[in-house]
Scaffold this motif. Structure first.
Motif, PDB file in Angstrom:
ATOM      1  N   ASP A  50       0.800  -1.223   0.000  1.00  0.00           N
ATOM      2  CA  ASP A  50       0.000   0.000   0.000  1.00  0.00           C
ATOM      3  C   ASP A  50       0.836   1.278   0.000  1.00  0.00           C
ATOM      4  O   ASP A  50       0.285   2.368  -0.086  1.00  0.00           O
ATOM      5  CB  ASP A  50      -0.943   0.017   1.212  1.00  0.00           C
ATOM      6  N   SER A  99       0.064   4.636  -1.774  1.00  0.00           N
ATOM      7  CA  SER A  99      -0.024   4.569  -3.239  1.00  0.00           C
ATOM      8  C   SER A  99      -1.397   5.073  -3.676  1.00  0.00           C
ATOM      9  O   SER A  99      -2.376   4.962  -2.933  1.00  0.00           O
ATOM     10  CB  SER A  99       0.179   3.133  -3.717  1.00  0.00           C
ATOM     11  N   GLU A 101      -3.479   3.848  -5.758  1.00  0.00           N
ATOM     12  CA  GLU A 101      -4.457   2.754  -5.813  1.00  0.00           C
ATOM     13  C   GLU A 101      -5.017   2.449  -4.428  1.00  0.00           C
ATOM     14  O   GLU A 101      -6.224   2.237  -4.268  1.00  0.00           O
ATOM     15  CB  GLU A 101      -3.812   1.480  -6.396  1.00  0.00           C
ATOM     16  N   SER A 102      -4.161   2.438  -3.432  1.00  0.00           N
ATOM     17  CA  SER A 102      -4.604   2.164  -2.062  1.00  0.00           C
ATOM     18  C   SER A 102      -5.419   3.323  -1.505  1.00  0.00           C
ATOM     19  O   SER A 102      -6.374   3.116  -0.756  1.00  0.00           O
ATOM     20  CB  SER A 102      -3.399   1.881  -1.169  1.00  0.00           C
ATOM     21  N   GLU A 105      -8.839   3.009  -2.502  1.00  0.00           N
ATOM     22  CA  GLU A 105      -9.497   1.959  -1.708  1.00  0.00           C
ATOM     23  C   GLU A 105      -9.714   2.391  -0.253  1.00  0.00           C
ATOM     24  O   GLU A 105     -10.077   1.581   0.587  1.00  0.00           O
ATOM     25  CB  GLU A 105      -8.665   0.677  -1.745  1.00  0.00           C
TER      26      GLU A 105
END
Length: 124
Positions: A50, A99, A101-102, A105
């Motif tokens: 992450d 990151s 992407e994390s 999320e």
């Protein structure tokens, strides 16, 4: 009240007292197992999926210094793993980068640090 008057700060200590406190903290004992624990925490940030930016070697130095200071404040001349855990969030929070992407999320730095502290168990 004039601006100049608002900027007056009362002295709460002196140079010698600060040097003595610094010396006390510097002389707090750190067992090899606690040093390994700090290393494991920092290395875990480098392998964490992450994180885009992991902890640097300076983070390990900061963890060590702050753990020593916490032990001294608590009246101990030695560091325990709980000292490292207690200061880990404050030391690492601004040194790591989630990151993208994390972040999408909804993973937070607090989540990542908590997971790392659960994984990196101190040796006995």
């Amino acid at each position: 009240m004039k601006l100049r008057e608002a900027l007056i700060v009362a002295q709460v200590t002196d140079r010698e007292a600060i040097l003595r406190m610094t010396d006390v903290v510097r002389n707090v004992y750190v067992d090899e197992k606690v040093l390994e624990y700090i290393r494991d925490i920092v290395v875990s940030t480098r392998n964490h999926e992450d994180l885009m930016l992991p902890a640097s070697p300076r983070a390990s130095i900061a963890l060590l210094g702050m753990a020593r200071a916490r032990a001294a404040i608590r009246g101990r001349d030695y560091v325990i793993p709980d000292d490292v855990k207690a200061i880990a969030y404050d030391v690492l929070n601004h040194r790591l980068l989630i990151s993208p992407e994390s972040e999408i999320e909804d993973v937070t730095l607090e989540d990542v640090i908590a997971a790392i502290l659960m994984e990196a168990r101190p040796s006995r």
